[in-house]
Design a protein around this motif. Structure first.
Motif, short mmCIF file in Angstrom:
data_model
loop_
_atom_site.label_atom_id
_atom_site.label_comp_id
_atom_site.label_asym_id
_atom_site.label_seq_id
_atom_site.Cartn_x
_atom_site.Cartn_y
_atom_site.Cartn_z
N ILE A 188 0.85 -1.19 0.00
CA ILE A 188 0.00 0.00 0.00
C ILE A 188 0.89 1.24 0.00
O ILE A 188 1.90 1.29 0.71
CB ILE A 188 -0.92 0.01 1.25
CG1 ILE A 188 -1.62 -1.34 1.43
CG2 ILE A 188 -1.92 1.16 1.15
CD1 ILE A 188 -2.54 -1.74 0.28
N GLU A 211 2.65 -6.93 -7.79
CA GLU A 211 1.22 -6.94 -7.52
C GLU A 211 0.46 -7.40 -8.78
O GLU A 211 0.62 -6.80 -9.84
CB GLU A 211 0.73 -5.54 -7.12
CG GLU A 211 1.03 -5.15 -5.70
CD GLU A 211 0.10 -5.84 -4.70
OE1 GLU A 211 -0.70 -6.70 -5.12
OE2 GLU A 211 0.20 -5.51 -3.51
N GLY A 217 -1.66 -0.53 -3.67
CA GLY A 217 -2.98 -0.18 -3.16
C GLY A 217 -2.97 1.21 -2.55
O GLY A 217 -1.92 1.79 -2.28
N ARG A 218 -4.15 1.74 -2.34
CA ARG A 218 -4.31 3.03 -1.67
C ARG A 218 -4.80 2.80 -0.24
O ARG A 218 -5.58 1.88 0.02
CB ARG A 218 -5.32 3.90 -2.42
CG ARG A 218 -4.94 4.20 -3.87
CD ARG A 218 -5.89 5.23 -4.49
NE ARG A 218 -7.28 4.78 -4.43
CZ ARG A 218 -7.86 3.98 -5.33
NH1 ARG A 218 -7.16 3.52 -6.36
NH2 ARG A 218 -9.13 3.63 -5.21
N GLU A 221 -8.43 2.14 0.24
CA GLU A 221 -8.97 0.83 -0.13
C GLU A 221 -8.92 -0.14 1.05
O GLU A 221 -9.82 -0.97 1.23
CB GLU A 221 -8.20 0.28 -1.33
CG GLU A 221 -8.44 1.08 -2.61
CD GLU A 221 -7.58 0.65 -3.77
OE1 GLU A 221 -8.14 0.38 -4.86
OE2 GLU A 221 -6.34 0.58 -3.62
N ASP A 245 -5.03 -7.11 -0.96
CA ASP A 245 -3.66 -7.20 -1.46
C ASP A 245 -3.50 -7.20 -2.96
O ASP A 245 -2.41 -7.51 -3.46
CB ASP A 245 -3.01 -8.46 -0.88
CG ASP A 245 -3.65 -9.75 -1.43
OD1 ASP A 245 -4.75 -9.66 -2.02
OD2 ASP A 245 -3.04 -10.82 -1.27
N GLY A 246 -4.55 -6.86 -3.69
CA GLY A 246 -4.42 -6.84 -5.14
C GLY A 246 -4.10 -8.18 -5.74
O GLY A 246 -3.59 -8.26 -6.86
#
Length: 251
Positions: A188, A211, A217-218, A221, A245-246
């Motif tokens: 993130i 990823e 990630g943000r 999210e 975790d995408g």
């Protein structure tokens, strides 16, 4: 945004930056009164909440210190009268080194914040919630609590332990009105990740490529997952370790 947490109180540790800041703001946007705790005095989170018409206070707290944690929880209840949600997010990454070169000082510091800190927070949060007959706690683990990462032995050990601790607390309180879950973020874009990458674009690109979704990630999210776990929409979810975790651990 619907005020689903109107008249509720949320406590967020590590709330001055990153995932903690995004989570505190997300709770406030949904109507909760928020206690933002951190060992760094930073009012940006508080200012953002108040600018949007929300209610929040800041409490300085070192989560590895018993007295600080007891005082933090006491202040939350004293100020707002209850404690409905607690997000035990405060954490550090520690130094990078293989297992045999990890220093005892680094081990104790990382485990002190990441594991002892979560345990101390729950130790003081759970009795308040039991007295109320309800409450929801979310502990921040990591994908490093689900898989290994070379060079981060203390961090990985602490996050694996947070997941085990979360499951134990969830089972102990499952019939008592409390739900206790963990969130396991992937990579993130936070100040912690910036420290790891040194903001080097080549290193950042390498993490992005790892990823499956092709990006970091943000914080917002992860915050969305946390507030969902605290909401009535997740009323049948406890003892869960949710990866945000995408797709990292699906590889």
């Amino acid at each position: 945004m619907e005020k689903i947490f109107e008249d509720k109180v949320a406590l967020v540790t590590g709330g001055a930056f990153g995932i903690g800041r995004a989570t505190a703001i997300a709770f406030a946007q949904r109507g909760a009164k928020v206690v933002v705790a951190d060992w760094v005095e930073d009012n940006e989170t508080i200012d953002a909440i108040k600018k949007d018409g929300g209610t929040a206070i800041f409490v300085k707290c070192n989560v590895s210190d018993t007295g600080d944690v007891a005082s933090m929880v006491h202040k939350a209840v004293e100020q707002f009268g209850s404690l409905d949600f607690a997000v035990n997010n405060a954490g550090i990454e520690g130094d990078t080194a293989p297992v045999h070169e990890c220093s005892e000082k680094n081990w104790e510091k990382v485990l002190g914040v990441n594991l002892k800190g979560v345990w101390l927070c729950m130790k003081h949060e759970i009795p308040i919630m039991l007295n109320q007959g309800k409450g929801s706690i979310v502990n921040l683990a990591s994908i490093a609590g689900l898989v290994g990462f070379p060079g981060l032995p203390a961090y990985v050990a602490s996050k694996h332990a947070v997941i085990g601790l979360t499951k134990t607390a969830a089972l102990e309180n499952a019939k008592l009105g409390l739900r206790i879950n963990a969130v396991c973020p992937g990579v993130i874009k936070t100040p912690m990740v910036d420290r790891v990458t040194g903001k080097d674009k080549t290193v950042e690109k390498a993490y992005e490529d790892m990823e499956p979704v092709g990006r970091m990630g943000r914080p917002e999210e992860v915050a969305e997952a946390i507030v969902w776990l605290c909401s009535d929409a997740a009323s049948f979810v406890t003892g869960e370790s949710m990866a945000v975790d995408g797709g990292w651990i699906a590889k």
